[in-house]
Design a protein around this motif. Structure first.
Motif, PDB file in Angstrom:
ATOM      1  N   ALA A 259     -15.130   5.152  77.452  1.00 41.41           N
ATOM      2  CA  ALA A 259     -15.840   4.952  79.193  1.00 41.41           C
ATOM      3  C   ALA A 259     -15.121   4.663  79.964  1.00 41.41           C
ATOM      4  O   ALA A 259     -16.027   4.444  81.113  1.00 41.41           O
ATOM      5  CB  ALA A 259     -16.244   3.572  77.678  1.00 41.41           C
ATOM      6  N   ASP A 260     -14.081   4.471  79.817  1.00 39.11           N
ATOM      7  CA  ASP A 260     -13.102   3.861  80.925  1.00 39.11           C
ATOM      8  C   ASP A 260     -13.363   4.850  82.126  1.00 39.11           C
ATOM      9  O   ASP A 260     -12.912   5.282  83.224  1.00 39.11           O
ATOM     10  CB  ASP A 260     -11.548   3.756  80.979  1.00 39.11           C
ATOM     11  CG  ASP A 260     -11.320   2.388  79.908  1.00 39.11           C
ATOM     12  OD1 ASP A 260     -12.614   1.599  81.001  1.00 39.11           O
ATOM     13  OD2 ASP A 260     -10.615   1.711  79.750  1.00 39.11           O
ATOM     14  N   LEU A 261     -12.922   6.079  81.576  1.00 41.49           N
ATOM     15  CA  LEU A 261     -13.012   7.936  82.337  1.00 41.49           C
ATOM     16  C   LEU A 261     -14.496   7.945  82.675  1.00 41.49           C
ATOM     17  O   LEU A 261     -14.471   8.749  83.910  1.00 41.49           O
ATOM     18  CB  LEU A 261     -12.646   9.269  81.309  1.00 41.49           C
ATOM     19  CG  LEU A 261     -12.857  10.067  81.001  1.00 41.49           C
ATOM     20  CD1 LEU A 261     -11.821  10.155  83.314  1.00 41.49           C
ATOM     21  CD2 LEU A 261     -12.510  11.495  80.731  1.00 41.49           C
ATOM     22  N   HIS A 262     -15.423   7.335  81.790  1.00 40.83           N
ATOM     23  CA  HIS A 262     -17.088   7.979  82.787  1.00 40.83           C
ATOM     24  C   HIS A 262     -17.395   6.658  83.563  1.00 40.83           C
ATOM     25  O   HIS A 262     -17.569   7.554  84.646  1.00 40.83           O
ATOM     26  CB  HIS A 262     -17.849   7.176  81.814  1.00 40.83           C
ATOM     27  CG  HIS A 262     -19.142   7.743  81.251  1.00 40.83           C
ATOM     28  ND1 HIS A 262     -20.055   7.177  82.266  1.00 40.83           N
ATOM     29  CD2 HIS A 262     -19.768   9.643  81.589  1.00 40.83           C
ATOM     30  CE1 HIS A 262     -21.729   7.391  82.283  1.00 40.83           C
ATOM     31  NE2 HIS A 262     -21.243   9.168  81.627  1.00 40.83           N
ATOM     32  N   ALA A 263     -16.951   5.428  83.367  1.00 37.46           N
ATOM     33  CA  ALA A 263     -17.089   4.680  84.729  1.00 37.46           C
ATOM     34  C   ALA A 263     -15.720   5.120  86.510  1.00 37.46           C
ATOM     35  O   ALA A 263     -16.991   5.235  87.270  1.00 37.46           O
ATOM     36  CB  ALA A 263     -16.381   2.866  84.399  1.00 37.46           C
ATOM     37  N   ALA A 264     -15.193   5.666  85.536  1.00 33.09           N
ATOM     38  CA  ALA A 264     -14.418   5.889  87.127  1.00 33.09           C
ATOM     39  C   ALA A 264     -15.006   7.157  87.701  1.00 33.09           C
ATOM     40  O   ALA A 264     -15.164   7.799  88.483  1.00 33.09           O
ATOM     41  CB  ALA A 264     -12.603   6.824  86.399  1.00 33.09           C
ATOM     42  N   LEU A 265     -15.241   8.332  86.496  1.00 31.36           N
ATOM     43  CA  LEU A 265     -16.117   9.567  87.298  1.00 31.36           C
ATOM     44  C   LEU A 265     -17.229   8.786  87.928  1.00 31.36           C
ATOM     45  O   LEU A 265     -17.172   9.264  88.608  1.00 31.36           O
ATOM     46  CB  LEU A 265     -16.221  10.138  85.963  1.00 31.36           C
ATOM     47  CG  LEU A 265     -15.381  10.684  85.310  1.00 31.36           C
ATOM     48  CD1 LEU A 265     -16.335  11.730  84.148  1.00 31.36           C
ATOM     49  CD2 LEU A 265     -14.598  11.718  86.476  1.00 31.36           C
ATOM     50  N   ARG A 266     -18.237   8.060  86.923  1.00 29.02           N
ATOM     51  CA  ARG A 266     -19.065   7.664  87.813  1.00 29.02           C
ATOM     52  C   ARG A 266     -18.972   7.182  89.015  1.00 29.02           C
ATOM     53  O   ARG A 266     -19.608   6.929  90.454  1.00 29.02           O
ATOM     54  CB  ARG A 266     -20.082   6.386  87.074  1.00 29.02           C
ATOM     55  CG  ARG A 266     -20.401   6.797  86.207  1.00 29.02           C
ATOM     56  CD  ARG A 266     -21.978   6.372  85.911  1.00 29.02           C
ATOM     57  NE  ARG A 266     -22.464   7.905  86.938  1.00 29.02           N
ATOM     58  CZ  ARG A 266     -23.350   9.078  85.867  1.00 29.02           C
ATOM     59  NH1 ARG A 266     -23.369   9.442  85.136  1.00 29.02           N
ATOM     60  NH2 ARG A 266     -23.809   9.558  87.277  1.00 29.02           N
ATOM     61  N   ALA A 267     -17.915   6.230  89.556  1.00 29.40           N
ATOM     62  CA  ALA A 267     -17.853   5.401  90.375  1.00 29.40           C
ATOM     63  C   ALA A 267     -16.861   6.692  91.763  1.00 29.40           C
ATOM     64  O   ALA A 267     -17.516   6.331  93.475  1.00 29.40           O
ATOM     65  CB  ALA A 267     -15.979   4.360  90.123  1.00 29.40           C
TER      66      ALA A 267
END
Ligand SMILES: Nc1nc2c(ncn2[C@@H]2O[C@H](COP(=O)(O)OP(=O)(O)OP(=O)(O)O)[C@@H](O)[C@H]2O)c(=O)[nH]1
Ligand SMILES: [Mg+2]
Length: 562
Positions: A259-267
């Protein structure tokens, strides 16, 4: 590290490197990726595939963490005591058959006590006793938090005295979705049974729908079985220590990391923008570039006339002069414009047309586009770079186009009509006098014949005068017409300069917009790649856990910042 996480993190790192090198993402984006927790419980073991469940006692000082571990072990492993804090190191209680991997560097070996045992009962569990997380000793707290990433099931220990205002819990709440959680109200002999219910309510409010909570008492003898549910604690761990339990809790940690990785990618995708952002930027860039072209055209007109005036050295035909006087081509040449027909049409002649002012307009246009880029939330650096690649060359390109335009116009001055008419007048200037001469010759021969044979009078002076007049008029009329039609070099030069400037500026504008389009294409390519990666991360998050561990986990805390 779980198998699914490592390749995705590595792909993400490669993508971030590429995007950062091209200026699309900044250090804050990179920091967000770096903050994705890489460490996992599996890192601790030599054979991650058959590793034990990692269960750790966390909590404030003096709540009885070490006492609980000693109870699990059935012997005094960890120091317990009245001195606060007592534990300043992590005690790992581990079966002798389990091989530890080399400890990661953030877990100091000198502050880790590994106690081996041969009890088959705890073959599949690695028990940890951590220092207090709410410690006045910063080292203790840092050590406890460093170990957290390697824990599957956090046994969070509180006491009736301080469970309500628990600084440690506030620290750990941000991790509530990253582990399994088992809550222990120890020292229950000192409190009231309703306090456990109150604590359960607080946990429900924090997001744990059915919090796994036991009360324990580590002093002998325990007041009653309701106050000492140590067996329930042990049974709960028993239920989770199978391979499926380990996998299920590992998946909880993995999901949080993904989830953190996904959020980092989205950002990281935000500065790349979407189609709508780029369309808006295209429109704004076209407007800014168009305005710059018109401003430069208008602001260079005076200088254009100055250069064109240098071709006005008495070459203009009367018609051109007449039309200039009437209006259309009125030239207000600068008073100090150099006079004298330029012998050579060289680059220096048009060089002065592109000056610092013109270049400043190009820079202002680039600034306007950059500001719009920032307003749209897109990364400005790559767009600016793409623009500047062209902006630096605009002066040379425009000068070259103006030079070409001037040469072409001077080579063929006038319009197609005047050029055609002048071909006719040129022919008539020779043809009409020749015709007149032929007629005079014919009339002279006829007159002479008539006078010689018929007695008529010989041709006299009047004939001679009229003949000369006829020939002169036959030449003068087309000559005068030709003079009237002769184009003005100054007008031709002005037309060539204007046309060349327009061509040069239009070309520069197109190149600049092509630069923006290039940046857009680069961003779209990076975005596609990042979206593919984000989709793979989402897919990896979706896999269902092998065992229902719902009572032990909660959604990410909204109360604490990540
Ligand atoms: N009354 C009572 N005392 C307890 C209980 N459990 C532990 N104690 C006592 O509380 C004190 C602290 O216990 P520890 O096990 O050292 O506590 P800790 O959480 O490890 O403390 P730190 O290592 O400082 O973080 C000791 O004197 C224990 O004997 C309990 O259930 N009831
Ligand atoms: Mg202790």
């Amino acid at each position: 590290m779980p198998d699914a996480l490592a390749p995705l993190l590595s792909r993400a790192a490669t993508w971030f490197d590429r995007a950062a090198a091209a200026g699309w993402i900044d250090a804050a984006n990179r920091a967000r990726l770096d903050a994705v927790e890489h460490a996992t419980p599996a890192d601790l073991f030599h054979e991650p595939g058959s590793r034990p469940l990692v269960v750790a006692f966390f909590g404030g000082t003096g709540v009885g963490k070490s006492s609980l571990l000693n109870r699990v072990a059935g012997q005094a492993l960890a120091r317990t005591g009245v001195e606060r804090p007592t534990s300043r190191e992590v005690t790992v209680y581990l079966h002798e058959a389990v091989r530890l991997a080399e400890l990661p560097t953030h877990l100091p070996v000198e502050r880790t006590q590994v106690v081996r045992h041969s009890a088959a009962r705890w073959r599949d569990v690695a028990w940890l006793d951590a220092p207090d997380v709410d410690s006045v000793e910063q080292d203790n707290r840092a050590l406890a938090l460093a170990w957290l990433a390697h824990v599957d099931l956090v046994c969070y220990v509180v006491s009736p005295e301080r469970y309500r205002d628990d600084a440690g819990w506030r620290v750990l709440r941000r991790r509530q979705h990253r582990h399994g959680w088992l809550f222990v109200m120890n020292r229950s002999d000192e409190g009231d049974p309703t306090q456990a219910d109150d604590f359960a309510r607080i946990l429900r409010e924090a997001g744990f729908e059915r919090p796994a909570l036991v009360s324990t008492c580590c002093v002998e003898p325990a007041p009653d079985s309701a106050r000492d549910e140590f067996n329930r604690l042990v049974e709960t761990v028993d239920a989770l220590r199978s391979a499926r339990g380990v996998e299920a809790l590992e998946r909880v940690g993995l999901r949080a990391r993904l989830a953190d990785l996904h959020a980092a990618l989205r950002a990281a995708m935000l500065p790349l923008g979407g189609d709508a952002d780029w369309q808006r930027l295209d429109i704004a860039a076209a407007r800014a570039a168009g305005q710059a072209v018109e401003t430069i055209l208008a602001g260079t007109e005076y200088a254009l006339r100055g250069v064109a005036a240098r071709f006005a050295t008495g070459d203009s035909g009367p018609l051109a002069r007449l039309s200039k006087t009437i209006g259309g081509l009125r030239t207000a040449a600068p008073a100090d414009a150099p006079t004298g027909h330029p012998a050579v049409v060289d680059a220096a002649l048009v060089g002065e047309l592109w000056d610092d002012w013109s270049q400043a307009k190009v820079a202002a246009c680039a600034d306007a586009i950059e500001i719009e880029t920032r307003k749209l939330g897109l990364a400005a650096a790559p767009v600016r770079r793409a623009i500047e690649q062209h902006a630096g060359r605009v002066g040379d390109e425009v000068r070259s186009a103006v030079h070409d335009g001037l040469r072409a116009a001077l080579a063929r001055p006038g319009t197609a009509l005047t050029r055609g008419l002048r071909r006719v007048t040129g022919f008539l200037m020779a043809f009409l006098p020749a015709l007149a001469l032929l007629w005079v010759a014919y009339a002279a021969v006829r007159g002479f014949y008539a006078a010689a044979h018929g007695g008529a009078a010989f041709l006299g002076g009047a004939f001679a005068v009229h003949s000369v007049l006829l020939v002169v008029i036959a030449w003068a009329v087309p000559w005068l017409t030709d003079r009237l039609l002769r184009p003005s070099l100054e007008a031709a030069a002005l037309r060539g300069l204007r046309g060349g400037l327009r061509v040069g500026l239009d070309g520069a504008r197109d190149a600049l917009l092509a630069g923006v389009a290039g940046a857009r294409a680069e961003a779209a390519e990076l975005r596609r790649e990042c979206e593919r990666l984000a989709a793979d991360v989402s897919a990896a998050r979706e896999a269902p856990p092998a065992l229902d561990v719902a009572p032990f986990v909660a959604p990410a805390s909204t109360a604490a910042a990540h």
